[in-house]
Design a protein around this motif. Structure first.
Motif, PDB file in Angstrom:
ATOM      1  N   PRO A 288       0.828  -1.205   0.000  1.00 18.34           N
ATOM      2  CA  PRO A 288       0.000   0.000   0.000  1.00 18.34           C
ATOM      3  C   PRO A 288       0.856   1.245   0.000  1.00 18.34           C
ATOM      4  O   PRO A 288       1.964   1.253   0.535  1.00 18.34           O
ATOM      5  CB  PRO A 288      -0.821  -0.131   1.292  1.00 18.34           C
ATOM      6  N   PRO A 289       0.408   2.305  -0.596  1.00 18.28           N
ATOM      7  CA  PRO A 289       1.186   3.535  -0.666  1.00 18.28           C
ATOM      8  C   PRO A 289       1.326   4.172   0.694  1.00 18.28           C
ATOM      9  O   PRO A 289       0.471   4.052   1.569  1.00 18.28           O
ATOM     10  CB  PRO A 289       0.358   4.420  -1.609  1.00 18.28           C
ATOM     11  N   VAL A 290       2.417   4.875   0.887  1.00 18.03           N
ATOM     12  CA  VAL A 290       2.714   5.536   2.154  1.00 18.03           C
ATOM     13  C   VAL A 290       1.982   6.855   2.191  1.00 18.03           C
ATOM     14  O   VAL A 290       2.013   7.633   1.230  1.00 18.03           O
ATOM     15  CB  VAL A 290       4.233   5.753   2.306  1.00 18.03           C
TER      16      VAL A 290
ATOM     17  N   GLN B  38      -4.754   7.603 -13.082  1.00 18.65           N
ATOM     18  CA  GLN B  38      -4.575   6.348 -13.805  1.00 18.65           C
ATOM     19  C   GLN B  38      -3.269   5.657 -13.422  1.00 18.65           C
ATOM     20  O   GLN B  38      -3.196   4.416 -13.414  1.00 18.65           O
ATOM     21  CB  GLN B  38      -4.606   6.623 -15.319  1.00 18.65           C
ATOM     22  N   LEU B  39      -2.237   6.439 -13.071  1.00 19.05           N
ATOM     23  CA  LEU B  39      -0.964   5.835 -12.664  1.00 19.05           C
ATOM     24  C   LEU B  39      -1.135   5.043 -11.370  1.00 19.05           C
ATOM     25  O   LEU B  39      -0.613   3.924 -11.243  1.00 19.05           O
ATOM     26  CB  LEU B  39       0.090   6.929 -12.487  1.00 19.05           C
ATOM     27  N   TRP B  40      -1.876   5.589 -10.401  1.00 20.36           N
ATOM     28  CA  TRP B  40      -2.135   4.871  -9.157  1.00 20.36           C
ATOM     29  C   TRP B  40      -2.964   3.624  -9.425  1.00 20.36           C
ATOM     30  O   TRP B  40      -2.706   2.560  -8.849  1.00 20.36           O
ATOM     31  CB  TRP B  40      -2.863   5.798  -8.189  1.00 20.36           C
ATOM     32  N   LEU B  41      -3.955   3.726 -10.301  1.00 19.72           N
ATOM     33  CA  LEU B  41      -4.801   2.576 -10.604  1.00 19.72           C
ATOM     34  C   LEU B  41      -4.022   1.470 -11.291  1.00 19.72           C
ATOM     35  O   LEU B  41      -4.328   0.281 -11.112  1.00 19.72           O
ATOM     36  CB  LEU B  41      -5.981   3.015 -11.478  1.00 19.72           C
TER      37      LEU B  41
ATOM     38  N   ARG C  59     -11.425  -2.505  -0.903  1.00 13.02           N
ATOM     39  CA  ARG C  59     -11.873  -1.824   0.304  1.00 13.02           C
ATOM     40  C   ARG C  59     -10.721  -1.439   1.222  1.00 13.02           C
ATOM     41  O   ARG C  59     -10.884  -0.569   2.083  1.00 13.02           O
ATOM     42  CB  ARG C  59     -12.892  -2.690   1.042  1.00 13.02           C
ATOM     43  N   ASN C  60      -9.574  -2.072   1.092  1.00 10.55           N
ATOM     44  CA  ASN C  60      -8.433  -1.752   1.952  1.00 10.55           C
ATOM     45  C   ASN C  60      -7.636  -0.544   1.449  1.00 10.55           C
ATOM     46  O   ASN C  60      -7.053   0.177   2.263  1.00 10.55           O
ATOM     47  CB  ASN C  60      -7.502  -2.969   2.072  1.00 10.55           C
ATOM     48  N   LEU C  61      -7.608  -0.357   0.138  1.00  9.91           N
ATOM     49  CA  LEU C  61      -6.785   0.714  -0.416  1.00  9.91           C
ATOM     50  C   LEU C  61      -7.609   1.862  -1.010  1.00  9.91           C
ATOM     51  O   LEU C  61      -7.029   2.847  -1.471  1.00  9.91           O
ATOM     52  CB  LEU C  61      -5.870   0.156  -1.514  1.00  9.91           C
ATOM     53  N   VAL C  62      -8.922   1.751  -1.032  1.00 10.57           N
ATOM     54  CA  VAL C  62      -9.722   2.780  -1.669  1.00 10.57           C
ATOM     55  C   VAL C  62      -9.613   4.115  -0.933  1.00 10.57           C
ATOM     56  O   VAL C  62      -9.655   5.183  -1.552  1.00 10.57           O
ATOM     57  CB  VAL C  62     -11.192   2.321  -1.786  1.00 10.57           C
TER      58      VAL C  62
ATOM     59  N   SER D 292      -7.389  12.827  -3.810  1.00  8.79           N
ATOM     60  CA  SER D 292      -8.308  13.689  -4.539  1.00  8.79           C
ATOM     61  C   SER D 292      -8.481  15.029  -3.828  1.00  8.79           C
ATOM     62  O   SER D 292      -8.193  15.157  -2.620  1.00  8.79           O
ATOM     63  CB  SER D 292      -9.674  12.997  -4.662  1.00  8.79           C
ATOM     64  N   PRO D 293      -8.994  16.040  -4.551  1.00  8.11           N
ATOM     65  CA  PRO D 293      -9.255  17.338  -3.902  1.00  8.11           C
ATOM     66  C   PRO D 293     -10.463  17.309  -2.972  1.00  8.11           C
ATOM     67  O   PRO D 293     -10.721  18.298  -2.279  1.00  8.11           O
ATOM     68  CB  PRO D 293      -9.509  18.277  -5.095  1.00  8.11           C
ATOM     69  N   PHE D 294     -11.195  16.195  -2.909  1.00 14.22           N
ATOM     70  CA  PHE D 294     -12.336  16.100  -2.002  1.00 14.22           C
ATOM     71  C   PHE D 294     -11.912  15.784  -0.563  1.00 14.22           C
ATOM     72  O   PHE D 294     -12.724  15.908   0.356  1.00 14.22           O
ATOM     73  CB  PHE D 294     -13.300  14.999  -2.479  1.00 14.22           C
ATOM     74  N   TYR D 295     -10.676  15.402  -0.383  1.00 17.76           N
ATOM     75  CA  TYR D 295     -10.227  14.927   0.925  1.00 17.76           C
ATOM     76  C   TYR D 295      -9.905  16.106   1.830  1.00 17.76           C
ATOM     77  O   TYR D 295      -9.223  17.056   1.440  1.00 17.76           O
ATOM     78  CB  TYR D 295      -8.996  14.029   0.744  1.00 17.76           C
ATOM     79  N   ASP D 296     -10.390  16.016   3.073  1.00 16.14           N
ATOM     80  CA  ASP D 296     -10.129  17.028   4.091  1.00 16.14           C
ATOM     81  C   ASP D 296      -9.009  16.509   5.000  1.00 16.14           C
ATOM     82  O   ASP D 296      -9.204  15.521   5.730  1.00 16.14           O
ATOM     83  CB  ASP D 296     -11.410  17.288   4.892  1.00 16.14           C
ATOM     84  N   TRP D 297      -7.856  17.193   4.948  1.00 18.76           N
ATOM     85  CA  TRP D 297      -6.691  16.719   5.679  1.00 18.76           C
ATOM     86  C   TRP D 297      -6.811  16.939   7.187  1.00 18.76           C
ATOM     87  O   TRP D 297      -5.972  16.454   7.952  1.00 18.76           O
ATOM     88  CB  TRP D 297      -5.424  17.410   5.162  1.00 18.76           C
TER      89      TRP D 297
END
Length: 256
Positions: free
Chosen positions: A4-6, A39-42, A49-52, A59-64
Motif C-alpha cells: 500500500p502507498p505511504v 490512472q498511474l495509481w490505478l 476496500r483496503n486501499l480505496v 483527490s481534492p475532495f479529501y479534508d486533511w
C-alpha cells in the motif's frame, strides 16, 4: 501482493512561528462539477476496500483535518471504526462497497460514539471519484429540467398553431381572390371577342334585299296617311305606329 502507498501530507507554506507547516485549507462544499482520476495509481495498486481510502486521499475532495488522517499518521487503518468512534470531529466512513467498481464514502461529523451527522457523500465509480449532489439540488435540477421541457412543448405547440392559422388565412384569401377573379369581367377578353365578330361580319356577304310586297297589299302607314283628312286634325300629334305582334310593351296586370 502490492504494497500500500505511504501516506504523505501535501506540501504547504511554512508558518511564521516554529517553522511548522500550516494545514491545507479544507475543500469546498459544492464540488459536484469536478471529478478525480489517477490512472498511474490505478495501474500500480488494486482498487479494493483496503486501499480505496488511500486513493480517495489523493483527490481534492479529501479534508486533511479529518480524524482519518490522524489515524493514518499513527499507522492505523484510517477506516478503523473502533478508533474513530472514540474521536470527535470530521471523519470519512466507507458506506457501501461493490468491489471493484463502486465505493461509496460518506463524510460525517461525529459528536459521540453513537451520534454522527452526515454531511456529504462521495463515490468512486470505476476509478473516478465524484461528489454526490445533495437531495435538494437533485430535486431542483429535475424540476428545472421538467419546466424547461414543458415550456419548450408549449412554445412548439404555439408556433404550430400560429402556422396552421396563417395557412388557413392564406387559403381563405386565395379562395376569395379566385372567386372575385371569376366574377370580374375581363374587358380585354370582351374586346377580343368583339374584334373576332367584327372580322367575321366583314368577311360575310351583304344581306339580300327584302322580298317585294304581294300585289294589293298596302302597308299600314300608307293607309293611315290616306285616311288623314277624315281622322283627327293634322295639327295634333299622332302616336307612332306599333307592331301589334312585336312591340306590345310590358304586360299589364289587373289591379284588384
Amino acid at each position: 501482493m502490492a504494497t500500500p502507498p505511504v501516506a504523505s501530507v501535501p506540501p504547504a507554506n511554512q508558518g511564521l512561528e516554529g517553522g511548522q507547516p500550516a494545514p491545507p485549507a479544507p475543500p469546498g462544499t459544492d464540488m459536484t462539477g469536478i471529478c478525480f482520476r489517477d490512472q498511474l495509481w490505478l495501474n500500480t495498486y488494486p482498487l479494493d476496500r483496503n486501499l480505496v481510502f488511500d486513493y480517495f486521499a489523493l483527490s481534492p475532495f479529501y479534508d486533511w483535518t479529518c480524524n482519518n488522517e490522524q489515524l493514518r499518521m499513527r499507522s492505523i487503518h484510517p477506516l478503523d471504526l473502533s478508533h474513530l468512534s472514540k474521536m470527535a470531529g470530521i471523519e470519512y466512513m466507507l458506506y457501501e462497497v461493490m468491489e471493484p467498481h463502486l465505493f461509496v464514502i460518506r463524510k460525517q461529523k461525529r459528536d459521540g460514539p453513537e451520534k454522527v451527522t452526515p454531511m456529504l457523500t462521495y463515490y468512486v465509480l470505476d476509478g473516478s471519484i465524484y461528489q454526490a449532489p445533495q437531495l435538494c439540488n437533485v430535486f431542483a435540477a429535475r424540476v428545472g429540467r421538467a419546466l424547461y421541457y414543458i415550456s419548450k412543448a408549449f412554445t412548439t405547440a404555439a408556433s404550430k398553431l400560429e402556422k396552421i392559422g396563417y395557412v388557413d388565412a392564406e387559403n381563405d384569401s386565395a379562395a376569395l381572390e379566385s372567386k372575385v377573379a371569376k366574377e370580374t369581367i375581363d374587358f380585354k377578353e370582351v374586346k377580343r371577342v368583339d374584334h373576332i365578330l367584327a372580322s367575321l361580319q366583314r368577311k360575310l356577304p351583304p344581306a339580300p334585299p327584302p322580298p317585294p310586297f304581294p300585289e294589293g297589299y298596302v302597308p299600314p302607314h300608307t293607309a293611315d296617311a290616306e285616311k288623314g283628312p277624315e281622322g283627327p286634325q293634322s295639327g295634333e300629334p299622332q302616336a307612332p305606329s306599333v307592331d301589334p305582334i312585336i312591340d306590345q310593351g310590358p304586360a299589364k296586370r289587373m289591379k284588384i
